[in-house]
Enzyme design. Structure first.
Site, short mmCIF file in Angstrom:
data_model
loop_
_atom_site.label_atom_id
_atom_site.label_comp_id
_atom_site.label_asym_id
_atom_site.label_seq_id
_atom_site.Cartn_x
_atom_site.Cartn_y
_atom_site.Cartn_z
N ASP A 146 0.84 -1.20 0.00
CA ASP A 146 0.00 0.00 0.00
C ASP A 146 0.88 1.25 0.00
O ASP A 146 1.87 1.31 0.72
CB ASP A 146 -0.91 -0.01 1.23
CG ASP A 146 -2.07 0.95 1.12
OD1 ASP A 146 -2.23 1.56 0.06
OD2 ASP A 146 -2.82 1.09 2.11
N HIS A 219 -8.05 -0.56 -9.61
CA HIS A 219 -7.97 0.40 -8.51
C HIS A 219 -6.82 1.38 -8.76
O HIS A 219 -6.97 2.59 -8.55
CB HIS A 219 -7.76 -0.36 -7.20
CG HIS A 219 -7.55 0.52 -6.01
ND1 HIS A 219 -8.54 1.31 -5.47
CD2 HIS A 219 -6.43 0.76 -5.25
CE1 HIS A 219 -8.06 1.99 -4.43
NE2 HIS A 219 -6.79 1.67 -4.28
#
Length: 309
Positions: A146, A219
């Site tokens: 992330d 995404h």
């Protein structure tokens, strides 16, 4: 004006504390003096272990800004705007104050929060308190790295800090937070290849996959925002996993710092409505936002001036 430490390094632990200011007779005055003294409180706690990389960033919400600060209003500051897609909604929730507390040690985060809330007393009520932790090599609980797209070096202040476009708010930063709850069983039912297509990166080695030419976008692609001239605008994410296996709670606390609030708002529209509309970010089928709040982190000098007459 010197900014707050919005670009503090990623740490092993973080506490995300969202508060509302109460209607007590001296609440505003007490909150002002406490915020003005946050730097002193931070020094008092961080001195216990200078290697723990302690930092605390303070954000002030739209609804309390005028009454609390008396500063000119940042030009883009407004409450988080709900984004309603065909299937999923980015909800808007309340919050007057945000404290983003970070350290390599959980006990130092704890001690700072304890002393902070002692000072604030009944001037505030807790809306949400989420304790995050670093998960292996900066992965979320879905198993992917992330924050790969974060700006680095000189690109950080250019992406994060308000500058000449709003001189009264210069050195500050807009902050958007969302608390996402994950459906891990549903996610694990997908193959690794399906997960990778949704995210837009390989799972093991974090290699970026090619963008889809048309139709459903990943995404990674939907969270890439460009302006009308084709210039890409970055934000700084300091997301953290949170959860409790015993209670079946698994999630990611999203926190994004940006010089331009519209960049994150455009990102939300692309995720929840879709680009093209109707093709929402498929990560939302497994990650549900429970909160959505916008704050502004004024410069450190403005924050410290809150205690002056």
């Amino acid at each position: 004006m010197a900014p707050q430490r919005v670009d503090a390094p990623l740490t092993k632990f973080a506490t995300f504390l969202v508060l509302s200011v109460t209607n007590k007779s001296n609440a505003i005055e007490n909150v002002r003096s406490t915020l003005a003294g946050v730097d002193s409180l931070a020094k008092n706690v961080s001195i216990r272990d200078l290697s723990a990389q302690f930092a605390c960033t303070v954000g002030i919400g739209s609804d309390i800004w005028d009454r609390l600060t008396g500063f000119p209003r940042p030009s883009e500051l407004h409450p988080f705007r709900e984004v309603k897609g065909e299937k999923h909604t980015a909800v808007s929730t309340s919050g007057d104050l945000l404290f983003h507390i970070r350290s390599e040690r959980r006990d130092i985060c704890f001690e700072f929060e304890r002393q902070l809330l002692d000072q604030l007393g009944d001037s505030v009520s807790v809306i949400d308190e989420t304790v995050g932790f670093r998960y292996f090599d900066v992965r979320d609980l879905l198993g992917f790295v992330d924050g790969t797209a974060n700006p680095v070096g000189l690109a950080v202040p250019a992406s994060v800090l308000v500058a000449e476009e709003d001189t009264a708010a210069a050195g500050g930063s807009y902050i958007v937070v969302q608390k996402y709850s994950h459906d891990l069983p549903g996610w694990k039912d997908l193959s690794t290849e399906q997960q990778e297509r949704i995210i837009g990166r390989t799972k093991i080695d974090n290699i970026e996959l090619d963008d889809a030419k048309s139709g459903q976008r990943s995404h990674k692609t939907l969270t890439t925002v460009e302006d009308e001239d084709g210039n890409e605008h970055d934000i700084l994410r300091d997301n953290m996993p949170f959860g409790s296996p015993g209670s079946g709670e698994f999630g990611t606390y999203f926190i994004g710092y940006t010089r331009r609030l519209w960049v994150i708002e455009r990102m939300m529209e692309r995720m929840f409505i879709g680009d093209p509309p109707g093709l929402h970010d498929r990560i939302l089928d497994f990650s549900k936002p429970l909160t959505g709040t916008t704050f502004f982190a004024p410069s450190a000098s403005l924050l410290s001036s809150l205690g002056s007459d």
